[in-house]
Write a protein that holds these residues in place. Sequence first.
Motif, mmCIF file in Angstrom:
data_model
loop_
_atom_site.group_PDB
_atom_site.id
_atom_site.type_symbol
_atom_site.label_atom_id
_atom_site.label_comp_id
_atom_site.label_asym_id
_atom_site.label_seq_id
_atom_site.Cartn_x
_atom_site.Cartn_y
_atom_site.Cartn_z
ATOM 1 N N PHE A 163 0.816 -1.218 0.000
ATOM 2 C CA PHE A 163 0.000 0.000 0.000
ATOM 3 C C PHE A 163 0.847 1.265 0.000
ATOM 4 C CE2 PHE A 163 0.957 -0.860 4.416
ATOM 5 C CZ PHE A 163 1.181 0.400 4.966
ATOM 6 N N LEU B 111 -1.685 2.969 -5.441
ATOM 7 C CA LEU B 111 -2.535 2.050 -6.189
ATOM 8 C C LEU B 111 -1.744 1.236 -7.205
ATOM 9 C CD1 LEU B 111 -5.360 0.985 -6.806
ATOM 10 C CD2 LEU B 111 -5.661 2.895 -8.406
ATOM 11 N N GLU C 139 -1.693 -2.826 -7.380
ATOM 12 C CA GLU C 139 -2.091 -3.547 -8.591
ATOM 13 C C GLU C 139 -0.961 -4.438 -9.087
ATOM 14 O OE1 GLU C 139 -5.135 -0.194 -10.517
ATOM 15 O OE2 GLU C 139 -3.024 -0.268 -11.114
#
Length: 225
Positions: A166, A170, A174
């Motif tokens: 994290f 993002l 991903e």
Amino acid sequence: MMSTQTEGFGEFRDRLRSFDAAGQAAIVVILVGIALTPPIAAGLVVMWVVLSKTPWREIGYVRPGSWVRALSVGVIFGAALKIAMKSVLLPYIGAPAVNPSYHYLAGNPQALAEFLPYAVIGAGWAEETVFRGYVFERLGKLFGTGFFAKTLIVILSSVFFGALHFQQGLLGIENATIVGAVFGSIFAVTGRLWFLMVAHLAFDLTAAIMIYFDLEPWFAHLIFH
């Protein structure tokens, strides 16, 4: 007395492999290690394997039939996976061309030199030992080893692996989730880690080279302009 001590250690060993208080405590300790850094967590996993007398093969430490083949194919696969993701998959889902979390490596030889040891120890060895070897062993004991159980384990481990990135935003989540799904699927089929350790290392080194030479935009726009 010796027999009693042996029986007591044997009971403790079995409890470490179970999911009672001792087994749960071991899981918590390793999770704390993950929160600190993957190499610490991997070291704790190795300690757990030794103390619990868990067979090494159960966390994927299986000698390959050919070291040369495992190493060479691992390097090719890891590099190809990174190139494919940077050129096709990540642009397709709208990821930015430049990875902001690691852009500090661009043209920075000192930063690259500092990154390389972590790529070898932290990613190649530690993350595969923890997120494929250990996580699959523990969840396999809970859910079983059938097709649907392994599919569930791949999904859960991939989401877990991605979520722990994290701090990279993002894009990092991903990227890690996709890599976790690919590597997890391979491990679910083969049960072997050495190939994945090499592939993971090659993946990260290819990413570092792209960033260092500022090639990320070129690869990101190779197909999708």
